[in-house]
Design a protein around this motif. Structure first.
Motif, mmCIF file in Angstrom:
data_model
loop_
_atom_site.group_PDB
_atom_site.id
_atom_site.type_symbol
_atom_site.label_atom_id
_atom_site.label_comp_id
_atom_site.label_asym_id
_atom_site.label_seq_id
_atom_site.Cartn_x
_atom_site.Cartn_y
_atom_site.Cartn_z
ATOM 1 N N ILE A 144 10.492 -1.894 -4.512
ATOM 2 C CA ILE A 144 9.453 -2.663 -4.028
ATOM 3 C C ILE A 144 8.193 -2.142 -4.882
ATOM 4 C CG2 ILE A 144 7.604 -3.285 -1.989
ATOM 5 C CD1 ILE A 144 10.556 -4.659 -2.063
ATOM 6 N N ARG A 145 8.126 -0.860 -4.947
ATOM 7 C CA ARG A 145 6.955 -0.353 -5.630
ATOM 8 C C ARG A 145 6.776 -0.813 -7.132
ATOM 9 N NH1 ARG A 145 5.735 6.292 -5.749
ATOM 10 N NH2 ARG A 145 3.762 6.420 -6.971
ATOM 11 N N GLN A 146 7.979 -0.691 -7.698
ATOM 12 C CA GLN A 146 8.072 -1.294 -9.161
ATOM 13 C C GLN A 146 7.832 -2.664 -9.115
ATOM 14 O OE1 GLN A 146 7.378 -0.062 -12.124
ATOM 15 N NE2 GLN A 146 7.301 -2.116 -12.729
ATOM 16 N N GLN A 175 -1.452 6.901 2.634
ATOM 17 C CA GLN A 175 -1.335 8.092 2.218
ATOM 18 C C GLN A 175 -1.918 8.029 0.647
ATOM 19 O OE1 GLN A 175 3.052 7.905 3.896
ATOM 20 N NE2 GLN A 175 2.732 10.011 2.720
ATOM 21 N N CYS A 176 -3.117 7.428 0.577
ATOM 22 C CA CYS A 176 -3.799 7.335 -0.786
ATOM 23 C C CYS A 176 -5.178 6.695 -0.394
ATOM 24 C CB CYS A 176 -3.084 6.303 -1.750
ATOM 25 S SG CYS A 176 -4.132 6.018 -3.219
ATOM 26 N N GLY A 177 -6.015 7.323 -1.200
ATOM 27 C CA GLY A 177 -7.564 6.892 -0.794
ATOM 28 C C GLY A 177 -7.744 5.502 -1.289
ATOM 29 N N PHE A 178 -7.107 4.947 -2.255
ATOM 30 C CA PHE A 178 -7.549 3.485 -2.676
ATOM 31 C C PHE A 178 -6.790 2.590 -1.660
ATOM 32 C CE2 PHE A 178 -6.833 5.652 -6.688
ATOM 33 C CZ PHE A 178 -8.206 5.706 -7.260
ATOM 34 N N SER A 179 -5.518 2.734 -0.905
ATOM 35 C CA SER A 179 -4.936 2.036 0.117
ATOM 36 C C SER A 179 -5.631 2.278 1.306
ATOM 37 C CB SER A 179 -3.498 2.543 0.384
ATOM 38 O OG SER A 179 -2.603 2.179 -0.925
ATOM 39 N N TRP A 214 0.339 -6.435 -12.290
ATOM 40 C CA TRP A 214 -0.792 -5.753 -11.959
ATOM 41 C C TRP A 214 -0.175 -4.202 -11.914
ATOM 42 C CZ3 TRP A 214 -5.925 -6.546 -12.095
ATOM 43 C CH2 TRP A 214 -6.859 -5.753 -11.326
ATOM 44 N N PRO A 215 -0.922 -3.341 -12.519
ATOM 45 C CA PRO A 215 -0.254 -1.787 -12.742
ATOM 46 C C PRO A 215 -0.132 -1.061 -11.337
ATOM 47 C CG PRO A 215 -2.198 -2.078 -14.088
ATOM 48 C CD PRO A 215 -2.221 -3.463 -13.250
ATOM 49 N N THR A 216 -1.220 -1.273 -10.487
ATOM 50 C CA THR A 216 -1.471 -0.400 -9.557
ATOM 51 C C THR A 216 -1.160 -0.728 -8.147
ATOM 52 O OG1 THR A 216 -3.772 -1.005 -9.780
ATOM 53 C CG2 THR A 216 -2.752 1.072 -10.901
ATOM 54 N N ILE A 217 -1.293 0.132 -7.257
ATOM 55 C CA ILE A 217 -1.092 -0.131 -5.832
ATOM 56 C C ILE A 217 -2.501 0.312 -5.084
ATOM 57 C CG2 ILE A 217 0.190 0.559 -3.693
ATOM 58 C CD1 ILE A 217 1.778 -0.675 -5.816
ATOM 59 N N PRO A 218 -3.128 -0.259 -4.279
ATOM 60 C CA PRO A 218 -2.940 -1.310 -3.241
ATOM 61 C C PRO A 218 -2.900 -2.642 -4.076
ATOM 62 C CG PRO A 218 -5.087 -0.582 -3.042
ATOM 63 C CD PRO A 218 -4.515 0.223 -3.746
ATOM 64 N N GLN A 219 -2.294 -3.679 -3.480
ATOM 65 C CA GLN A 219 -2.313 -5.013 -3.642
ATOM 66 C C GLN A 219 -2.567 -5.800 -2.496
ATOM 67 O OE1 GLN A 219 0.714 -6.589 -6.685
ATOM 68 N NE2 GLN A 219 0.763 -4.574 -7.665
ATOM 69 N N ILE A 271 6.588 -4.932 -7.000
ATOM 70 C CA ILE A 271 5.304 -5.701 -6.683
ATOM 71 C C ILE A 271 4.432 -5.535 -7.924
ATOM 72 C CG2 ILE A 271 4.044 -3.639 -5.781
ATOM 73 C CD1 ILE A 271 3.874 -7.204 -4.568
ATOM 74 N N LYS A 272 4.650 -4.692 -8.916
ATOM 75 C CA LYS A 272 3.935 -4.419 -10.171
ATOM 76 C C LYS A 272 4.291 -5.579 -11.025
ATOM 77 C CE LYS A 272 3.387 0.387 -9.726
ATOM 78 N NZ LYS A 272 4.031 1.546 -10.302
ATOM 79 N N ASP A 273 5.375 -5.757 -11.058
ATOM 80 C CA ASP A 273 5.945 -6.819 -11.882
ATOM 81 C C ASP A 273 5.844 -8.162 -11.406
ATOM 82 O OD1 ASP A 273 7.405 -4.990 -13.227
ATOM 83 O OD2 ASP A 273 9.427 -5.280 -12.093
ATOM 84 N N MET A 330 0.777 -1.182 -0.133
ATOM 85 C CA MET A 330 0.052 -0.101 -0.064
ATOM 86 C C MET A 330 0.941 1.380 -0.044
ATOM 87 S SD MET A 330 -1.337 -0.067 3.905
ATOM 88 C CE MET A 330 -2.194 1.475 3.859
ATOM 89 N N LYS A 331 0.050 2.256 -0.118
ATOM 90 C CA LYS A 331 0.904 3.790 -0.181
ATOM 91 C C LYS A 331 0.588 4.196 1.450
ATOM 92 C CE LYS A 331 0.962 4.634 -4.926
ATOM 93 N NZ LYS A 331 0.633 5.661 -6.007
ATOM 94 N N GLY A 332 1.660 4.242 2.230
ATOM 95 C CA GLY A 332 1.599 4.524 3.482
ATOM 96 C C GLY A 332 1.418 3.340 4.404
ATOM 97 N N GLY A 364 -6.114 -8.903 -5.608
ATOM 98 C CA GLY A 364 -6.578 -7.753 -6.332
ATOM 99 C C GLY A 364 -6.259 -6.256 -5.626
ATOM 100 N N GLY A 365 -6.858 -5.554 -6.323
ATOM 101 C CA GLY A 365 -6.496 -4.097 -5.749
ATOM 102 C C GLY A 365 -7.973 -3.518 -4.910
ATOM 103 N N CYS A 366 -8.045 -2.362 -5.081
ATOM 104 C CA CYS A 366 -9.177 -1.797 -4.215
ATOM 105 C C CYS A 366 -10.320 -2.016 -4.751
ATOM 106 C CB CYS A 366 -8.950 -0.248 -4.273
ATOM 107 S SG CYS A 366 -10.363 0.619 -3.455
ATOM 108 N N ASP A 367 -10.590 -1.940 -6.075
ATOM 109 C CA ASP A 367 -11.847 -2.355 -6.569
ATOM 110 C C ASP A 367 -12.202 -3.617 -6.426
ATOM 111 O OD1 ASP A 367 -12.210 0.036 -7.806
ATOM 112 O OD2 ASP A 367 -11.248 -0.369 -9.881
ATOM 113 N N ILE A 368 -11.332 -4.587 -6.717
ATOM 114 C CA ILE A 368 -11.750 -6.149 -6.714
ATOM 115 C C ILE A 368 -11.938 -6.461 -4.930
ATOM 116 C CG2 ILE A 368 -10.689 -8.307 -6.510
ATOM 117 C CD1 ILE A 368 -9.252 -7.491 -9.378
#
Ligand SMILES: N[C@@H](CCC(=O)N[C@@H](CS)C(=O)NCC(=O)O)C(=O)O
Length: 119
Positions: free
Chosen positions: A57-59, A28-32, A67-72, A61-63, A20-22, A81-85
């Motif tokens: 780690i930020r790059q 530190q991000c609404g999705f996280s 999956w292109p985004t955070i959170p995971q 985890i996407k590799d 996550m971010k934070g 999955g991420g926030c939506d899932i």
């Protein structure tokens, strides 16, 4: 240790991990924040990894997940999955099923309350 090795070790030695971010206490991000909020409210024990603290780690985890985004969210080493899932899975009850199948403790009443509030 390479970022990929570090990630593999983290997701295999912790039943539930949120990249996550934070942090879980200070997202530190609404999705996280949304995913951490769900996990916190449901009383799930999980490790949080702040990708803002480490660019590799930020790059990485996407590799790792392709999956292109955070959170995971990872459960038992598996990318969920991420926030939506995670939001959809919480509302549909699929997350409950996954946790039960994986033997991970959570507060079912809290999960029901989230669903009631979003019905
Ligand atoms: N729809 C995504 C939203 C997450 C998202 O868009 N994250 C962006 C902004 S926080 C992201 O990680 N971008 C790449 C990055 O910041 O490294 C989900 O369901 O998780």
């Amino acid at each position: 240790m390479s970022a990929q090795d570090q990630i593999r070790e983290t997701v295999t030695t912790n039943d539930v991990v949120l990249f996550m971010k934070g942090t879980k206490m200070m997202p530190q991000c609404g999705f996280s924040s949304r995913v951490a909020g769900i996990l916190n409210y449901m009383g799930i024990e999980y490790a949080d990894v702040n990708v803002l603290a480490d660019a590799d780690i930020r790059q990485g985890i996407k590799d790792y997940s392709d999956w292109p985004t955070i959170p995971q969210l990872y459960v038992k080493g598996e990318f969920i999955g991420g926030c939506d899932i995670v939001t959809e899975m919480t509302l549909s009850g699929e997350l409950d099923q996954l946790l039960e199948k994986s033997g991970i403790a959570y507060n079912k009443e809290a999960a029901d309350k989230i669903r009631e509030a979003n019905a």
